[in-house]
Motif scaffolding. Structure first.
Motif, mmCIF file in Angstrom:
data_model
loop_
_atom_site.group_PDB
_atom_site.id
_atom_site.type_symbol
_atom_site.label_atom_id
_atom_site.label_comp_id
_atom_site.label_asym_id
_atom_site.label_seq_id
_atom_site.Cartn_x
_atom_site.Cartn_y
_atom_site.Cartn_z
ATOM 1 N N LEU A 104 0.881 -1.026 0.244
ATOM 2 C CA LEU A 104 0.054 0.107 -0.539
ATOM 3 C C LEU A 104 0.640 1.321 -0.036
ATOM 4 O O LEU A 104 0.268 1.503 -0.750
ATOM 5 C CB LEU A 104 -0.453 -0.109 1.357
ATOM 6 N N LEU A 105 2.369 1.308 0.342
ATOM 7 C CA LEU A 105 2.836 1.893 0.990
ATOM 8 C C LEU A 105 3.116 2.280 -0.399
ATOM 9 O O LEU A 105 3.583 3.565 -1.589
ATOM 10 C CB LEU A 105 3.974 2.455 1.993
ATOM 11 N N ALA A 106 3.785 1.394 -1.397
ATOM 12 C CA ALA A 106 4.465 1.621 -3.052
ATOM 13 C C ALA A 106 4.038 2.294 -3.444
ATOM 14 O O ALA A 106 3.801 2.944 -4.535
ATOM 15 C CB ALA A 106 4.680 0.225 -3.054
ATOM 16 N N LEU A 107 2.811 1.601 -3.714
ATOM 17 C CA LEU A 107 1.113 2.020 -4.648
ATOM 18 C C LEU A 107 0.901 3.887 -3.921
ATOM 19 O O LEU A 107 0.970 4.265 -5.249
ATOM 20 C CB LEU A 107 -0.147 0.886 -4.314
ATOM 21 N N PRO A 117 7.141 14.822 -12.361
ATOM 22 C CA PRO A 117 7.997 13.863 -13.641
ATOM 23 C C PRO A 117 6.193 14.031 -15.481
ATOM 24 O O PRO A 117 6.661 14.576 -16.208
ATOM 25 C CB PRO A 117 7.523 12.839 -13.673
ATOM 26 N N LEU A 118 5.440 13.919 -14.637
ATOM 27 C CA LEU A 118 3.845 14.645 -16.040
ATOM 28 C C LEU A 118 3.732 15.767 -16.483
ATOM 29 O O LEU A 118 3.498 15.455 -16.488
ATOM 30 C CB LEU A 118 2.798 13.265 -15.032
ATOM 31 N N ARG A 119 3.919 16.566 -15.346
ATOM 32 C CA ARG A 119 3.730 18.061 -15.725
ATOM 33 C C ARG A 119 4.611 17.932 -16.391
ATOM 34 O O ARG A 119 4.331 19.430 -17.328
ATOM 35 C CB ARG A 119 3.513 18.832 -13.841
ATOM 36 N N ARG A 120 5.914 18.217 -15.628
ATOM 37 C CA ARG A 120 7.803 17.978 -17.105
ATOM 38 C C ARG A 120 6.563 18.286 -18.787
ATOM 39 O O ARG A 120 7.496 18.278 -19.463
ATOM 40 C CB ARG A 120 8.821 17.937 -16.308
ATOM 41 N N ARG A 121 6.334 16.951 -18.239
ATOM 42 C CA ARG A 121 6.134 16.112 -19.959
ATOM 43 C C ARG A 121 4.800 16.831 -20.619
ATOM 44 O O ARG A 121 4.383 16.006 -21.239
ATOM 45 C CB ARG A 121 5.798 14.628 -20.118
ATOM 46 N N GLN A 122 3.869 18.114 -20.118
ATOM 47 C CA GLN A 122 3.091 18.697 -20.045
ATOM 48 C C GLN A 122 2.070 18.037 -20.058
ATOM 49 O O GLN A 122 0.556 18.386 -21.086
ATOM 50 C CB GLN A 122 2.982 19.014 -21.769
ATOM 51 N N LEU A 123 1.326 16.980 -19.024
ATOM 52 C CA LEU A 123 1.086 15.708 -19.029
ATOM 53 C C LEU A 123 -0.130 16.259 -17.741
ATOM 54 O O LEU A 123 -0.640 15.460 -16.407
ATOM 55 C CB LEU A 123 1.401 14.141 -18.580
ATOM 56 N N THR A 124 -0.131 17.325 -17.807
ATOM 57 C CA THR A 124 -1.200 17.970 -16.609
ATOM 58 C C THR A 124 -2.252 17.384 -16.159
ATOM 59 O O THR A 124 -2.924 16.722 -15.033
ATOM 60 C CB THR A 124 -2.230 19.249 -16.871
ATOM 61 N N ALA A 125 -3.490 17.529 -16.809
ATOM 62 C CA ALA A 125 -4.317 15.918 -17.147
ATOM 63 C C ALA A 125 -3.864 14.922 -15.902
ATOM 64 O O ALA A 125 -5.244 14.406 -15.117
ATOM 65 C CB ALA A 125 -5.767 16.067 -18.191
ATOM 66 N N THR A 126 -3.047 13.906 -16.967
ATOM 67 C CA THR A 126 -2.882 12.535 -16.185
ATOM 68 C C THR A 126 -2.493 12.986 -14.357
ATOM 69 O O THR A 126 -2.496 12.114 -14.104
ATOM 70 C CB THR A 126 -1.952 11.542 -16.967
ATOM 71 N N ALA A 127 -1.612 14.281 -14.708
ATOM 72 C CA ALA A 127 -0.987 14.606 -13.309
ATOM 73 C C ALA A 127 -2.041 14.735 -11.831
ATOM 74 O O ALA A 127 -1.960 14.470 -11.458
ATOM 75 C CB ALA A 127 0.590 15.367 -13.699
ATOM 76 N N GLU A 128 -2.982 15.246 -12.381
ATOM 77 C CA GLU A 128 -3.970 15.345 -11.787
ATOM 78 C C GLU A 128 -4.672 14.090 -11.392
ATOM 79 O O GLU A 128 -5.130 13.902 -10.109
ATOM 80 C CB GLU A 128 -4.655 16.814 -12.228
ATOM 81 N N ALA A 129 -4.772 13.271 -12.018
ATOM 82 C CA ALA A 129 -5.809 12.442 -11.791
ATOM 83 C C ALA A 129 -4.758 11.398 -11.025
ATOM 84 O O ALA A 129 -5.470 10.467 -9.393
ATOM 85 C CB ALA A 129 -5.628 11.629 -13.317
ATOM 86 N N SER A 130 -3.514 11.476 -11.414
ATOM 87 C CA SER A 130 -2.635 11.094 -10.731
ATOM 88 C C SER A 130 -2.537 11.276 -9.080
ATOM 89 O O SER A 130 -2.045 10.314 -7.930
ATOM 90 C CB SER A 130 -1.428 10.462 -10.886
ATOM 91 N N ALA A 131 -2.720 11.989 -8.911
ATOM 92 C CA ALA A 131 -2.846 12.716 -7.974
ATOM 93 C C ALA A 131 -4.581 12.288 -6.500
ATOM 94 O O ALA A 131 -4.507 12.175 -5.571
ATOM 95 C CB ALA A 131 -2.796 14.546 -7.486
ATOM 96 N N ALA A 132 -5.529 12.612 -7.106
ATOM 97 C CA ALA A 132 -6.607 11.523 -6.941
ATOM 98 C C ALA A 132 -6.327 11.432 -6.497
ATOM 99 O O ALA A 132 -7.424 10.145 -5.095
ATOM 100 C CB ALA A 132 -7.344 12.175 -7.545
ATOM 101 N N VAL A 133 -5.452 9.794 -7.366
ATOM 102 C CA VAL A 133 -5.831 8.532 -7.282
ATOM 103 C C VAL A 133 -4.971 8.256 -5.596
ATOM 104 O O VAL A 133 -5.346 7.358 -4.104
ATOM 105 C CB VAL A 133 -5.484 7.843 -8.379
ATOM 106 N N GLY A 134 -3.963 8.760 -5.321
ATOM 107 C CA GLY A 134 -2.588 8.841 -4.269
ATOM 108 C C GLY A 134 -3.666 9.642 -2.876
ATOM 109 O O GLY A 134 -3.066 9.136 -1.885
ATOM 110 N N LEU A 135 -4.579 10.400 -2.966
ATOM 111 C CA LEU A 135 -5.042 11.198 -1.435
ATOM 112 C C LEU A 135 -6.207 10.125 -1.401
ATOM 113 O O LEU A 135 -6.168 9.448 0.131
ATOM 114 C CB LEU A 135 -5.475 12.505 -2.444
ATOM 115 N N ALA A 136 -6.546 9.367 -2.363
ATOM 116 C CA ALA A 136 -7.897 8.533 -2.485
ATOM 117 C C ALA A 136 -7.030 7.046 -1.704
ATOM 118 O O ALA A 136 -7.365 6.855 -0.604
ATOM 119 C CB ALA A 136 -8.667 7.524 -3.511
ATOM 120 N N LEU A 137 -5.690 6.616 -1.594
ATOM 121 C CA LEU A 137 -4.818 5.285 -1.099
ATOM 122 C C LEU A 137 -4.448 6.222 0.177
ATOM 123 O O LEU A 137 -4.380 5.035 0.678
ATOM 124 C CB LEU A 137 -3.926 5.155 -2.323
#
Length: 846
Positions: A104-107, A117-137
């Motif tokens: 769980l901690l690794a995920l 790294p997603l924001r550096r590659r201009q993938l802002t929406a994907t970065a937002e989705a990853s952050a939302a998943v992380g907060l739920a975890l």
């Protein structure tokens, strides 16, 4: 015509081609928006608009690339969270404590580390989705940790989750700020709403503790919003970029403001309900804590947050006033006599209302509208909120005591109904508590104060009308407040009624002496006091006689004084109402006199006729006076109402009904002597004919024609001679009464007669009258003859129709009715034209 038709077809073809072209170009533009930059393609027709005018095969894309991307991210994030939840709940027990924590901690760490790294590659929406998943975890980690990690399963659940949500809220806000992400900030704000309630649950708090927690949470929300909004407005552009731009910042602040306002209102409602329903002073004191917090919060929002909208600041001040009123009223409830608790809430509401009104009047704010320049004045929002909230609280206390006031006002009506229907006066008592009358006096005083303060200010027409409305409302509220005082102090019924009657006469005398000064409020007071006096007098026969007689004389004098030729429209309307009321009051006096003398209702009706007939004569006399025409019309109409009432009273007794109809008919013929009332002759004649029919029915006459035919012959001869001497005479005055005298009684007898001779003779006579009416183009013979002929036909066909309907299936009449409606609908316009031509033909007859 051929050229015009060709041009229209060409224009229609051109329009269709342009619409298709527009559709193709829009599809190409959507494709260009979704295509990668730098690639140019041609739209259908050769226009270069971008690569790929459509999908494979030339089809148009229905979903844009950003929309598809957002949908994929949302669905993917939800699936990941669901998978983690299933893993945590279902598969947790199959792994050791170390393996479980590591997975769980690794995920969680991966999900929270990916946005950079997603924001550096201009993938802002994907970065937002990853952050939302992380907060739920993170929340899943906390849930899993409590089930066996480090003895956390022994911790009290509410306290544990209070700590977890607090840390999550702070961590989410800091993480979102550090990573320049949008989603973690609202997630942290929403999570921050829970620690207060969870902490209250953990400590075993009561209702007032939950109210305190919610209000405190709202206060912290508003403080954070104020700091955030102030820094976003004055800070560097990079600060707004961290929030996602100016638009995203405004949306975030607005949504958070709505949530904080909801918490504050919820906490105030809980605290107010607890304070009102508290059964001990200690509970009221404990409820003062959340109410005091709400007062401080509302005052701070109104006076300290100048950047908030005007409506929100005035609403915050209004909420503070409501909380203060409830707190003071709940405390005063234990210092007033039993049954007067509502007065404890009415007093602070009235004081705050007057205070806000006085502050508005002193500063001249009532001279400006509530928007525009008024919104910029210092304290304008506070004054508006105070006035609105305190007035609403005072109105609410009035609604609470309204049932008791209505019961006290209508108390004499119940024994009055028993008295007039049964003849024996019942024993009854008339009482009123002090608290409802006190609240009514407060409301009347506040309305009068507002009216005076508003009248002294200079404003536009709308506010002047508001001042007049306040003054009229104060006059209406003052009347029951004044007249119920004798009831509250325990005076006898006679004294209370005398006070109401004297007050009514005094107001009427004042209106007669000064007809032009503040007429509308005095008329409202006159109407209210007079209505109450009449209502209360119903409990005693002598009181009805005295009050109705006095009011009839007063109304007659008032009608005479207020109806000169130079009177204003309001005075003329009052004069008309007073004249009609005088006649109606005399009619009630007549009925009450008859019943008091022991006469039955059908004999007392002739006393009513004795009032109705002179009313018509008085109307004719007043009609000759210049300026009194409208009053005479009102008096005449009231006389007609009394005549109809008298006839209704005699309906159960045919003997009396026949005489009443005859008297009314003679009065109608007398009214027809007026040049402008010639049509009254028709009503008089109809009443006389009806009187003769009733008399024939009483005599059990089975052949009414023996009595009606001589009258018909004489009437037709007289009518014919009148038309020859005066050709302008219509057919109805000449022949209507003569034809109806025989045909209508015969028609009524035919419906109760099973013999075929009378319908045959009556139908023949009706057919003859119809033919004569058509040949001579006279309206009365045509209408009466054709109407009687149709009814005779219906009478003869009715048994056959009933028999046929009994033989056919039940669906056949419904189907026939449906087809008939369809046929009527199909030929509606044609039937309308024919009906209009028939109407014009009948109207053109003599």
């Amino acid at each position: 015509m051929w050229q015009v038709t060709g041009e229209l077809r060409a224009l229609d073809a051109r329009r269709q081609w342009l619409a298709q072209r527009q559709h193709e170009l829009l599809a190409a533009l959507r494709t260009r928006r979704d295509a990668p930059a730098g690639k140019q393609v041609s739209a259908p027709g050769g226009d270069p608009v971008g690569e790929g005018g459509g999908a494979a095969g030339g089809s148009v894309r229905e979903i844009s690339a950003p929309s598809a991307r957002t949908a994929l991210l949302i669905v993917g994030g939800v699936l990941v969270v669901v998978a983690a939840l299933v893993f945590t709940v279902v598969s947790w027990g199959r792994l050791g404590i170390g393996g479980r924590a590591a997975i769980l901690l690794a995920l969680t760490a991966c999900a929270l580390a990916l946005p950079r790294p997603l924001r550096r590659r201009q993938l802002t929406a994907t970065a937002e989705a990853s952050a939302a998943v992380g907060l739920a975890l993170v929340l899943l980690d906390a849930y899993a940790a409590r089930h066996g990690l480090g003895g956390l399963d022994n911790v009290e659940p509410a306290g544990y989750w209070a700590v977890v949500t607090t840390l999550t809220a702070v961590g989410a806000a800091a993480y979102g700020w550090w990573q320049r992400l949008r989603i973690p900030l609202p997630v942290g704000f929403l999570t921050a709403q829970l620690p207060g309630l969870l902490g209250t649950t953990a400590s075993g708090g009561a209702v007032q503790d939950y109210a305190t927690a919610t209000i405190a949470t709202a206060a912290m929300d508003f403080a954070a919003l104020y700091a955030l909004a102030a820094h976003a407005a004055t800070g560097p552009a990079g600060f707004r970029d961290r929030l996602g731009g100016a638009g995203a910042a405004t949306t975030l602040v607005t949504g958070a403001r709505v949530i904080a306002s909801g918490w504050a209102l919820l906490g105030g409602a809980l605290a107010a309900a607890h304070a009102i329903s508290a059964s001990a002073p200690a509970e009221v004191v404990r409820a003062w804590v959340p109410l005091g917090l709400l007062v401080l919060l509302g005052t701070a929002l109104c006076r300290g947050f100048r950047t908030l909208p005007f409506a929100l600041r005035s609403g915050a001040e209004g909420v503070a006033v409501v909380a203060l009123t409830v707190a003071v009223g709940a405390g005063l409830r234990y210092g007033v006599p039993p049954g007067c608790a509502v007065a404890g809430y009415a007093v602070p509401a009235a004081l705050v209302t007057v205070w806000a009104a006085v502050s508005c009047a002193r500063s001249g704010r009532w001279a400006k509208p509530s928007g525009g320049p008024f919104a910029a004045l210092p304290g304008a929002a506070a004054a508006t909120g105070q006035l609105a909230a305190a007035s609403a609280m005072l109105l609410l206390t009035g609604v609470v005591v309204l049932p008791e006031l209505v019961h006290a006002l209508a108390r004499p009506v119940v024994p009055g109904i028993t008295l007039w229907l049964d003849g024996h006066p019942p024993r009854w008592s008339w009482q009123l508590a002090t608290a409802p009358l006190f609240v009514l006096w407060l409301a009347a005083s506040v309305l009068a104060t507002l009216a005076v303060l508003r009248a002294r200010a200079v404003g536009d027409g709308h506010l002047d009308r508001l001042a007049n409305a306040l003054r009229n409302a104060a006059a209406l509220a003052a009347v029951p407040a004044l007249l119920l005082m004798p009831v509250a102090v325990g005076l006898p019924y006679a004294w209370v009624l005398a006070a109401a009657a004297v007050a009514t006469v005094a107001v009427a005398v004042d209106v007669v002496r000064r007809p032009g000064a503040a007429l509308v409020p005095r008329l409202l007071a006159l109407a209210a006091s007079g209505a109450l006096a009449l209502l209360w007098s119903s409990a005693d026969r002598a009181a009805v006689l005295a009050v109705c007689g006095t009011f009839a004389v007063s109304a007659a004098v008032l009608a005479h004084v207020l109806s000169p030729p130079a009177a204003s429209p309001a005075e003329r309307a009052t004069a008309r109402a007073a004249g009609a009321f005088a006649v109606l009051a005399l009619g009630v006096e007549a009925v009450a006199s008859g019943l008091t003398a022991g006469l039955p209702g059908h004999l007392a009706a002739f006393a009513v006729l004795a009032v109705a007939v002179p009313a018509a004569c008085a109307a004719a006399a007043w009609h000759r006076i210049p300026g009194r025409e409208q009053v005479s019309t009102a008096v005449e109409g009231a006389g007609y109402v009394l005549a109809a009432t008298a006839l209704a009273l005699t309906v159960p007794h045919p003997d009396a009904l026949s005489i009443a109809l005859a008297v009314s008919g003679v009065a109608g013929l007398a009214i027809a002597l007026r040049p402008d009332r010639r049509r009254a002759a028709l009503a008089g004649t109809a009443l006389l004919i009806a009187s003769s029919w009733v008399r024939l029915a009483l005599a059990d006459v089975t052949f009414p024609e023996a009595y009606t035919l001589p009258v018909t012959a004489a009437a037709l001869v007289i009518g014919h001679r009148r038309r020859r001497s005066s050709p302008e005479t219509g057919s109805w005055p000449a022949y209507g009464a003569g034809l109806s005298a025989t045909m209508l009684p015969s028609l009524g007898t035919a419906f109760n007669d099973g013999n075929w001779v009378r319908p045959l003779l009556l139908g023949t006579a009706a057919l003859l009258a119809t033919v004569v009416g058509v040949r001579t183009r006279l309206q009365a013979p045509l209408v009466v003859g054709s109407g009687v002929l149709v009814l005779v036909g219906v009478h003869e066909l009715a048994p056959a129709v009933v028999q046929v309907l009994g033989l056919v299936p039940r669906w056949v009449p419904l189907a026939a009715a449906g087809l008939l409606l369809l046929l009527l609908g199909a030929t509606y316009e044609k039937r309308i034209g024919e009906a209009r031509r028939l109407r014009d033909t009948v109207r053109g007859m003599g």
